[in-house]
Design a protein around this motif. Structure first.
Motif, mmCIF file in Angstrom:
data_model
loop_
_atom_site.group_PDB
_atom_site.id
_atom_site.type_symbol
_atom_site.label_atom_id
_atom_site.label_comp_id
_atom_site.label_asym_id
_atom_site.label_seq_id
_atom_site.Cartn_x
_atom_site.Cartn_y
_atom_site.Cartn_z
ATOM 1 N N SER A 90 19.712 -3.592 4.390
ATOM 2 C CA SER A 90 19.161 -3.568 5.744
ATOM 3 C C SER A 90 17.687 -3.192 5.701
ATOM 4 C CB SER A 90 19.915 -2.542 6.597
ATOM 5 O OG SER A 90 19.665 -1.225 6.116
ATOM 6 N N LEU A 91 16.988 -3.456 6.795
ATOM 7 C CA LEU A 91 15.577 -3.118 6.870
ATOM 8 C C LEU A 91 15.362 -1.616 6.724
ATOM 9 C CD1 LEU A 91 12.676 -3.977 7.312
ATOM 10 C CD2 LEU A 91 13.064 -3.862 9.778
ATOM 11 N N THR A 92 16.255 -0.833 7.290
ATOM 12 C CA THR A 92 16.147 0.624 7.174
ATOM 13 C C THR A 92 16.205 1.052 5.711
ATOM 14 O OG1 THR A 92 17.221 0.906 9.326
ATOM 15 C CG2 THR A 92 17.171 2.821 7.865
ATOM 16 N N GLU A 93 17.091 0.441 4.949
ATOM 17 C CA GLU A 93 17.207 0.760 3.527
ATOM 18 C C GLU A 93 15.986 0.274 2.755
ATOM 19 O OE1 GLU A 93 21.857 0.585 2.396
ATOM 20 O OE2 GLU A 93 21.103 -1.237 3.364
ATOM 21 N N GLN A 94 15.404 -0.840 3.177
ATOM 22 C CA GLN A 94 14.228 -1.381 2.492
ATOM 23 C C GLN A 94 13.000 -0.508 2.713
ATOM 24 O OE1 GLN A 94 14.730 -3.776 0.591
ATOM 25 N NE2 GLN A 94 16.045 -5.376 1.439
ATOM 26 N N MET A 95 12.919 0.120 3.881
ATOM 27 C CA MET A 95 11.715 0.848 4.244
ATOM 28 C C MET A 95 11.401 1.984 3.281
ATOM 29 S SD MET A 95 10.209 -0.611 6.668
ATOM 30 C CE MET A 95 9.004 0.657 7.000
ATOM 31 N N ARG A 96 12.425 2.587 2.679
ATOM 32 C CA ARG A 96 12.160 3.671 1.743
ATOM 33 C C ARG A 96 11.340 3.182 0.555
ATOM 34 N NH1 ARG A 96 16.560 7.632 -1.309
ATOM 35 N NH2 ARG A 96 15.000 8.830 -2.476
ATOM 36 N N THR A 97 11.751 2.046 -0.010
ATOM 37 C CA THR A 97 11.000 1.478 -1.134
ATOM 38 C C THR A 97 9.599 1.079 -0.697
ATOM 39 O OG1 THR A 97 13.021 0.623 -2.156
ATOM 40 C CG2 THR A 97 10.935 -0.390 -2.831
ATOM 41 N N ILE A 98 9.493 0.477 0.475
ATOM 42 C CA ILE A 98 8.195 0.016 0.962
ATOM 43 C C ILE A 98 7.236 1.177 1.153
ATOM 44 C CG2 ILE A 98 7.036 -1.045 2.938
ATOM 45 C CD1 ILE A 98 9.572 -2.795 3.272
ATOM 46 N N ILE A 99 7.727 2.281 1.713
ATOM 47 C CA ILE A 99 6.879 3.445 1.967
ATOM 48 C C ILE A 99 6.523 4.165 0.667
ATOM 49 C CG2 ILE A 99 6.809 5.729 3.037
ATOM 50 C CD1 ILE A 99 8.500 4.565 5.312
ATOM 51 N N GLU A 100 7.502 4.345 -0.215
ATOM 52 C CA GLU A 100 7.264 5.108 -1.443
ATOM 53 C C GLU A 100 6.295 4.410 -2.384
ATOM 54 O OE1 GLU A 100 10.966 5.984 -3.273
ATOM 55 O OE2 GLU A 100 11.508 7.546 -1.834
ATOM 56 N N THR A 101 6.392 3.099 -2.481
ATOM 57 C CA THR A 101 5.527 2.383 -3.426
ATOM 58 C C THR A 101 4.167 2.063 -2.827
ATOM 59 O OG1 THR A 101 6.436 0.252 -2.744
ATOM 60 C CG2 THR A 101 7.489 1.350 -4.605
#
Length: 295
Positions: A90-101
């Motif tokens: 889901s987009l919510t799950e993707q956001m962690r990777t997007i923010i961290e990297t």
């Protein structure tokens, strides 16, 4: 005896011999044009030595020459260190990777990491942040695949024409072996390009979650200790990158993990000289003394 005043006598060009000699002398004194890239480099070095070219101009022109000699394989981010998004999450799950990297572009895969189906631009998410049920398939763009043998000057031209900034690198068998961005190529010419997180004169540490931060490798250890209330040694090193390189025993590589004083350091951005960005996470209940390293 022929009459020198006769109309049949051939006129003698004035100063023909001296003029011809002067032309030959000029030709001998005129420097020969460079025959190859080494000759061009020698000319550039001479121009720099005589202050005709300043240091920055010399470095940029030299870098442009080197780009023509290098291939994608020389600068690409290896497959094992690629930050990818799984299209099934889901987009919510993707956001962690997007923010961290903190990247602006992400290859997206389906099922297997070798099955790259497109590229997601982080900016495309800005208008959809309120829709957490969004399927990122609607946003991904077609991927660009290039061989690892492609020369960097050719790739730069391709990037400019196609307006793409990221390409997936494949080997001779068609397998994924890495990725390369326009920034990677340009840095070979102009040196390091700081990204949108960079603010060297002000902040070098950015909070990305309740228990996580993003820190520049150039962060002063003294400043880091003040923020995290830890005691990383600062007698022999000034920056996080210097300390981490000493602890690891080599230049930090993207994807490496190191744990110290209750913090986990993950290298999320690195080049051949240093770590550029680190993800820092506080480990709940961890001791402040043990140190562990995960390649």
């Amino acid at each position: 005896m022929p009459d020198p005043h006769s109309s049949d006598a051939e006129p003698r060009p004035a100063h023909s011999a001296p003029s011809s000699l002067l032309s030959r002398i000029k030709a001998l004194l005129r420097p020969a044009p460079p025959a190859d890239r080494e000759g061009i480099r020698a000319v550039l070095e001479a121009a720099h030595d005589h202050s005709i070219l300043d240091g920055e101009s010399y470095a940029m022109i030299s870098g442009a020459l080197e780009v023509a000699d290098k291939t994608v394989a020389d600068i690409m981010v290896s497959r094992s260190r690629m930050d990818l998004l799984d299209v099934s999450l889901s987009l919510t799950e993707q956001m962690r990777t997007i923010i961290e990297t903190g990247h602006s572009r992400f290859p997206v895969y389906e099922g297997d990491r070798d099955n790259i189906i497109g590229v997601l631009l982080a900016k495309d998410l800005l208008l959809t942040l309120s829709d957490h049920a969004l399927d990122i398939r609607a946003l991904i763009r077609p991927p660009v695949f290039i061989p690892e043998s492609k020369r960097l000057n050719e790739l730069l031209h391709q990037f400019r024409i196609s307006r793409n900034h990221l390409a997936i690198v494949i080997d001779e068998h068609g397998g994924i072996c890495g990725l390369v961005t326009m920034e990677d190529v340009l840095e070979q010419i102009v040196g390091d390009i700081e990204d949108e997180f960079d603010d060297e004169d002000e902040k070098t540490i950015f909070r990305t979650g309740d228990n996580s931060w993003r820190a520049m490798g150039t962060t002063e250890i003294e400043d880091f200790n003040d923020v995290f209330h830890v005691q990383l040694p600062d007698e022999d090193y000034d920056t996080l990158n210097g300390w981490l390189a000493a602890e690891l025993g080599h230049i930090p590589r993207r994807g490496e993990h190191f744990q110290s004083q209750g913090l986990t350091f993950t290298v999320v951005g690195a080049d051949g000289k240093r770590a550029r960005w680190l993800h820092v996470q506080r480990v709940s209940g961890a001791s402040s003394s043990p140190e562990t390293h995960t390649p």
